[in-house]
Design a protein around this motif. Structure first.
Motif, PDB file in Angstrom:
ATOM      1  N   ALA A 246       0.820  -1.204   0.000  1.00 57.01           N
ATOM      2  CA  ALA A 246       0.000   0.000   0.000  1.00 57.01           C
ATOM      3  C   ALA A 246       0.860   1.263   0.000  1.00 57.01           C
ATOM      4  CB  ALA A 246      -0.923  -0.013   1.221  1.00 57.01           C
ATOM      5  N   ILE A 247       1.969   1.255   0.739  1.00 57.36           N
ATOM      6  CA  ILE A 247       2.868   2.412   0.742  1.00 57.36           C
ATOM      7  C   ILE A 247       3.486   2.613  -0.635  1.00 57.36           C
ATOM      8  CG2 ILE A 247       5.013   3.331   1.720  1.00 57.36           C
ATOM      9  CD1 ILE A 247       4.302   1.925   4.343  1.00 57.36           C
ATOM     10  N   GLU A 248       3.919   1.503  -1.271  1.00 55.68           N
ATOM     11  CA  GLU A 248       4.510   1.600  -2.605  1.00 55.68           C
ATOM     12  C   GLU A 248       3.492   2.086  -3.626  1.00 55.68           C
ATOM     13  OE1 GLU A 248       5.885  -2.355  -3.145  1.00 55.68           O
ATOM     14  OE2 GLU A 248       7.834  -2.009  -2.170  1.00 55.68           O
ATOM     15  N   ALA A 249       2.236   1.589  -3.516  1.00 57.73           N
ATOM     16  CA  ALA A 249       1.197   2.005  -4.454  1.00 57.73           C
ATOM     17  C   ALA A 249       0.861   3.488  -4.305  1.00 57.73           C
ATOM     18  CB  ALA A 249      -0.054   1.155  -4.243  1.00 57.73           C
ATOM     19  N   ALA A 250       0.876   3.985  -3.064  1.00 57.18           N
ATOM     20  CA  ALA A 250       0.563   5.396  -2.834  1.00 57.18           C
ATOM     21  C   ALA A 250       1.625   6.309  -3.434  1.00 57.18           C
ATOM     22  CB  ALA A 250       0.412   5.665  -1.337  1.00 57.18           C
ATOM     23  N   ALA A 251       2.871   5.827  -3.508  1.00 60.66           N
ATOM     24  CA  ALA A 251       3.960   6.646  -4.047  1.00 60.66           C
ATOM     25  C   ALA A 251       4.132   6.477  -5.549  1.00 60.66           C
ATOM     26  CB  ALA A 251       5.263   6.286  -3.336  1.00 60.66           C
ATOM     27  N   ARG A 252       3.342   5.596  -6.138  1.00 64.03           N
ATOM     28  CA  ARG A 252       3.488   5.344  -7.570  1.00 64.03           C
ATOM     29  C   ARG A 252       2.832   6.460  -8.366  1.00 64.03           C
ATOM     30  NH1 ARG A 252       1.386   0.555  -7.723  1.00 64.03           N
ATOM     31  NH2 ARG A 252       3.383  -0.444  -7.248  1.00 64.03           N
ATOM     32  N   ILE A 253       3.499   6.910  -9.421  1.00 59.84           N
ATOM     33  CA  ILE A 253       2.965   7.939 -10.309  1.00 59.84           C
ATOM     34  C   ILE A 253       2.535   7.246 -11.602  1.00 59.84           C
ATOM     35  CG2 ILE A 253       3.439  10.079 -11.546  1.00 59.84           C
ATOM     36  CD1 ILE A 253       5.622  10.655  -9.493  1.00 59.84           C
ATOM     37  N   PRO A 254       1.231   7.100 -11.843  1.00 59.08           N
ATOM     38  CA  PRO A 254       0.791   6.359 -13.044  1.00 59.08           C
ATOM     39  C   PRO A 254       1.122   7.117 -14.318  1.00 59.08           C
ATOM     40  CG  PRO A 254      -1.077   7.364 -11.945  1.00 59.08           C
ATOM     41  CD  PRO A 254       0.109   7.598 -11.040  1.00 59.08           C
ATOM     42  N   LEU A 255       1.266   6.354 -15.394  1.00 53.77           N
ATOM     43  CA  LEU A 255       1.498   6.953 -16.700  1.00 53.77           C
ATOM     44  C   LEU A 255       0.258   7.712 -17.153  1.00 53.77           C
ATOM     45  CD1 LEU A 255       3.268   3.900 -18.356  1.00 53.77           C
ATOM     46  CD2 LEU A 255       4.365   5.988 -17.567  1.00 53.77           C
ATOM     47  N   GLY A 256       0.482   8.815 -17.868  1.00 50.14           N
ATOM     48  CA  GLY A 256      -0.632   9.661 -18.279  1.00 50.14           C
ATOM     49  C   GLY A 256      -0.670   9.913 -19.769  1.00 50.14           C
ATOM     50  N   ALA A 257      -1.385  10.996 -20.131  1.00 50.59           N
ATOM     51  CA  ALA A 257      -1.605  11.311 -21.544  1.00 50.59           C
ATOM     52  C   ALA A 257      -0.297  11.622 -22.263  1.00 50.59           C
ATOM     53  CB  ALA A 257      -2.566  12.493 -21.659  1.00 50.59           C
ATOM     54  N   GLU A 258       0.638  12.319 -21.606  1.00 53.04           N
ATOM     55  CA  GLU A 258       1.913  12.613 -22.259  1.00 53.04           C
ATOM     56  C   GLU A 258       2.694  11.332 -22.553  1.00 53.04           C
ATOM     57  OE1 GLU A 258       4.101  15.349 -19.916  1.00 53.04           O
ATOM     58  OE2 GLU A 258       2.656  16.994 -20.140  1.00 53.04           O
ATOM     59  N   ASP A 259       2.599  10.378 -21.635  1.00 52.72           N
ATOM     60  CA  ASP A 259       3.292   9.115 -21.866  1.00 52.72           C
ATOM     61  C   ASP A 259       2.672   8.356 -23.029  1.00 52.72           C
ATOM     62  OD1 ASP A 259       5.079   9.300 -19.546  1.00 52.72           O
ATOM     63  OD2 ASP A 259       3.232   9.138 -18.394  1.00 52.72           O
ATOM     64  N   ARG A 260       1.347   8.438 -23.168  1.00 56.07           N
ATOM     65  CA  ARG A 260       0.702   7.806 -24.328  1.00 56.07           C
ATOM     66  C   ARG A 260       1.189   8.440 -25.623  1.00 56.07           C
ATOM     67  NH1 ARG A 260      -5.575   6.101 -23.764  1.00 56.07           N
ATOM     68  NH2 ARG A 260      -5.411   4.792 -21.895  1.00 56.07           N
ATOM     69  N   ALA A 261       1.296   9.746 -25.621  1.00 56.76           N
ATOM     70  CA  ALA A 261       1.665  10.446 -26.846  1.00 56.76           C
ATOM     71  C   ALA A 261       3.079  10.087 -27.292  1.00 56.76           C
ATOM     72  CB  ALA A 261       1.531  11.947 -26.643  1.00 56.76           C
ATOM     73  N   ARG A 262       3.978   9.758 -26.369  1.00 60.30           N
ATOM     74  CA  ARG A 262       5.360   9.447 -26.745  1.00 60.30           C
ATOM     75  C   ARG A 262       5.629   7.938 -26.825  1.00 60.30           C
ATOM     76  NH1 ARG A 262       9.050   8.814 -22.275  1.00 60.30           N
ATOM     77  NH2 ARG A 262       7.972   8.871 -20.259  1.00 60.30           N
ATOM     78  N   SER A 263       4.569   7.155 -26.776  1.00 61.94           N
ATOM     79  CA  SER A 263       4.711   5.701 -26.916  1.00 61.94           C
ATOM     80  C   SER A 263       3.574   5.185 -27.788  1.00 61.94           C
ATOM     81  CB  SER A 263       4.706   5.014 -25.548  1.00 61.94           C
ATOM     82  OG  SER A 263       3.475   5.213 -24.890  1.00 61.94           O
ATOM     83  N   GLY A 264       3.472   3.893 -27.926  1.00 65.73           N
ATOM     84  CA  GLY A 264       2.443   3.317 -28.786  1.00 65.73           C
ATOM     85  C   GLY A 264       1.834   2.067 -28.193  1.00 65.73           C
ATOM     86  N   VAL A 265       0.934   1.480 -28.962  1.00 68.89           N
ATOM     87  CA  VAL A 265       0.239   0.276 -28.532  1.00 68.89           C
ATOM     88  C   VAL A 265       0.327  -0.748 -29.662  1.00 68.89           C
ATOM     89  CG1 VAL A 265      -1.986   1.139 -29.373  1.00 68.89           C
ATOM     90  CG2 VAL A 265      -1.942  -0.639 -27.649  1.00 68.89           C
TER      91      VAL A 265
END
Length: 649
Positions: free
Chosen positions: A385-404
């Protein structure tokens, strides 16, 4: 003794016997009639006539309510159910058959003296009848045919009935099912009559619908049940008969699918597109009822429909803000494990979080025997839970510079791999500082390997012009001792040999016949090409080709002019000088252009020295000593110095 015919029946007068004349054989002694009767009686006593004890067997109709199984505890002595294993197997199908066709084979029963009859043979039929009564399909007092026998022969009757029955061959069964279908009976009706699932009936009908020749081969044991299942995928009986004749001739029953020209499994493709959509596009499907390897009439059509759907999925994903979207099949091989992925970020822990995190880790690392499983699980959950609270999820900028990446799995469902970064989108790393130039004077093992490869390619290019030498090299490689250490690997283990497309298709005798039909000159050319793909001038101890007598002998056996041209084409001079130490380059300049020229350029930077050597040394025809063949006449050889200088100019 009184006559057996009665006293009122007159005796037939005896015929007078002729008297024997001279030379006649002795007369057979006469026998009285009473003596003949006694002899016939003795023969009947020794060999009594075999006939069923009619007084002990009685046909009858008996009510179900008065029947009990042979293994009932109240059964009379001697009455048993000899079948103890599998009594309840297949009762549902048996009940369905009896409900449709009635009880075809009578039960064999023994009276118990308590008003009940106990079943000796037919206990499974009796159990099926009881299930029909329980289901309300038969009345308890319904009468069924039975044969009553004495308790004395009960065990023998049950044992004989089970031993003497002969199971029906599976080919006969499926053919009988197919005849019912051809007679107009529907699949669901056949299933109801015999208590089988409709899916199972479809399989039986498919097996029974194969070619009569295939069924006969199955009965004769020439093909197996799994082979017949494969034949169900053939488009016609003619194709089945053609392939059957081929496999019976060569014995390769495992190649039936190949001989029927059936593609590999397309089940996942068909599952994704849908059989209905594929048929609407003009394709036909032969369903594999046994293994899921359906056969389609046009695999290219199916693949096109799959690609269209995947392309549409990629377009939809691209609109979600991804920098790009692509099918996995369109990307370079190895993308799945070689292309990087973006990962969630992580902010630093606060002071309170860090203190608690360290406390929990110390608790988990401690060897505390008093710690309970519940306490340990709670500590792990708090750490997560402590690790999850400190995690910064990927966002829209990360989508724009990567692909699927969209792929189709073996289960017919698409899988989406997000946040994939293409190699060209990876930020370039700064060039590392140039390492200090090595002080050693010799060539590196890696450079010798490259030279060995270049010499190998030159030999391979030269061999076709020396077919006789190629044949000799090929035979020497096969006959010499320690073949693994020699320069020729007849197993085509040479450079690029494993990937060479040299193998003819067909069996050995067919390939041999084709080669025997060729003239000797063509065989020599073939041998030279094969020998070329067997050559590998690499050596396990990283020694250079020109230092080994075997490699020199090999290169010397070839046409010198052709070898020179091939080596000039194969040798990468610029790459050599870039990889060679500066001291080695200066030695080469001195060897080719003289000591004065070497002193003049000794203070040049390495990059300038490389450019000088490429411009001044390579035009002379110089080759490194490590790959010089016996016909080499460039700098360092015995040719006059003026020729070398003229070449340099």
């Amino acid at each position: 003794m009184p006559s057996s015919r009665g006293s009122s029946v007159a005796r037939r007068p005896r015929r007078p016997r002729p008297k024997p004349g001279p030379g006649s054989p002795p007369a057979t002694p006469t026998r009285s009639r009473s003596e003949g009767l006694r002899r016939r009686a003795r023969r009947r006593w020794r060999n009594p006539p075999v006939s069923p004890p009619q007084s002990q067997v009685t046909a009858m109709q008996i009510a179900l309510s008065s029947l009990r199984p042979g293994h009932h505890p109240d059964a009379p002595a001697g009455v048993v159910n000899v079948r103890k294993t599998g009594r309840d197997a297949g009762l549902e199908a048996l009940a369905a058959s009896i409900n449709t066709l009635g009880l075809i084979q009578p039960l064999v029963v023994v009276p118990g003296g308590d008003g009940y009859h106990y079943v000796v043979d037919g206990n499974r039929r009796h159990a099926a009848l009881e299930s029909l009564v329980a289901a309300g399909k038969l009345e308890p007092h319904s009468k069924v045919p039975a044969t009553e026998c004495d308790a004395g022969i009960a065990r023998e009757a049950g044992l004989a009935a089970n031993i003497n029955q002969s199971p029906m061959h599976e080919a006969d069964q499926v053919e009988a099912y197919a005849e019912l279908r051809r007679a107009g009976m529907k699949e669901k009706d056949i299933a109801a009559r015999f208590g089988q699932p409709v899916a199972q009936v479809r399989k039986l009908l498919a097996l029974g619908g194969v070619s009569p020749a295939v069924l006969d081969a199955w009965r004769a044991g020439k093909v197996r049940a799994e082979d017949v299942r494969t034949f169900t995928l053939a488009p016609s009986h003619a194709d089945q008969d053609r392939v059957l004749a081929a496999v019976l001739k060569d014995g390769r029953t495992w190649s039936i699918r190949e001989k029927l020209c059936l593609d590999g499994s397309v089940g996942h493709l068909l599952s994704y597109v849908g059989a209905k959509a594929y048929k609407a596009a003009g394709g036909t499907v032969v369903e594999d009822l046994f293994g899921g390897s359906d056969v389609v009439s046009d695999r290219a059509l199916l693949q096109r429909l799959v690609d269209e759907r995947l392309d549409a999925e990629c377009e939809r994903r691209a609109k979600e803000g991804w920098g790009w979207a692509a099918k996995g099949a369109d990307l370079a091989p190895g993308w799945r494990w070689s292309w990087p992925r973006l990962k969630d970020g992580q902010r630093p822990f606060s002071a309170e979080e860090q203190a608690r995190y360290d406390e929990l880790q110390a608790y988990l690392d401690a060897d505390d025997d008093d710690a309970t499983d519940e306490a340990i699980a709670a500590a792990h959950a708090e750490v997560a839970a402590i690790e999850a609270a400190a995690r910064i999820p990927l966002g829209a900028e990360d989508r724009a510079r990567s692909g699927v990446v969209v792929t189709l799995g073996a289960d017919g469902k698409i899988a989406v791999e997000p946040y994939v970064v293409r190699p060209e989108d990876v930020p370039a790393k700064p060039e590392p500082a140039a390492p200090a130039e090595p002080e050693e004077k010799g060539l590196s093992s890696a450079l010798i390997d490259r030279l060995s490869e270049q010499a190998t390619r030159a030999v391979q290019a030269t061999l076709p012009s020396s077919p006789k030498a190629g044949l000799a090299i090929l035979l020497a490689g096969a006959l010499c001792e320690h073949r693994g250490a020699g320069p020729v690997h007849v197993t085509l283990g040479g450079l690029g040999g494993a990937q060479a497309q040299l193998h003819n298709t067909g069996s050995f005798d067919a390939v041999l016949a084709g080669l025997l039909a060729r003239p000797v000159d063509e065989l020599l050319e073939v041998a030279a090409v094969v020998a070329g793909h067997a050559v590998n001038l690499h050596h396990y101890n990283r020694s250079a080709p020109a230092t080994r007598p075997s490699a020199l002998a090999l290169m010397g056996a070839l046409d010198p002019d052709a070898m020179k041209t091939a080596l000039d084409d194969a040798f990468d001079g610029e790459g050599f000088f870039k990889a060679a130490p500066k001291g080695v380059i200066l030695q080469i300049v001195e060897e080719v252009l003289g000591e004065a020229e070497a002193r003049r350029v000794k203070d040049h930077k390495k990059s300038d020295l490389v450019r000088f050597a490429v411009a001044s040394v390579l035009p002379t025809g110089w080759l490194p000593a490590e790959i010089r063949h016996p016909g080499y006449d460039g700098p360092g050889s015995a040719r006059p110095a003026e020729q070398t200088l003229a070449a340099a100019a």
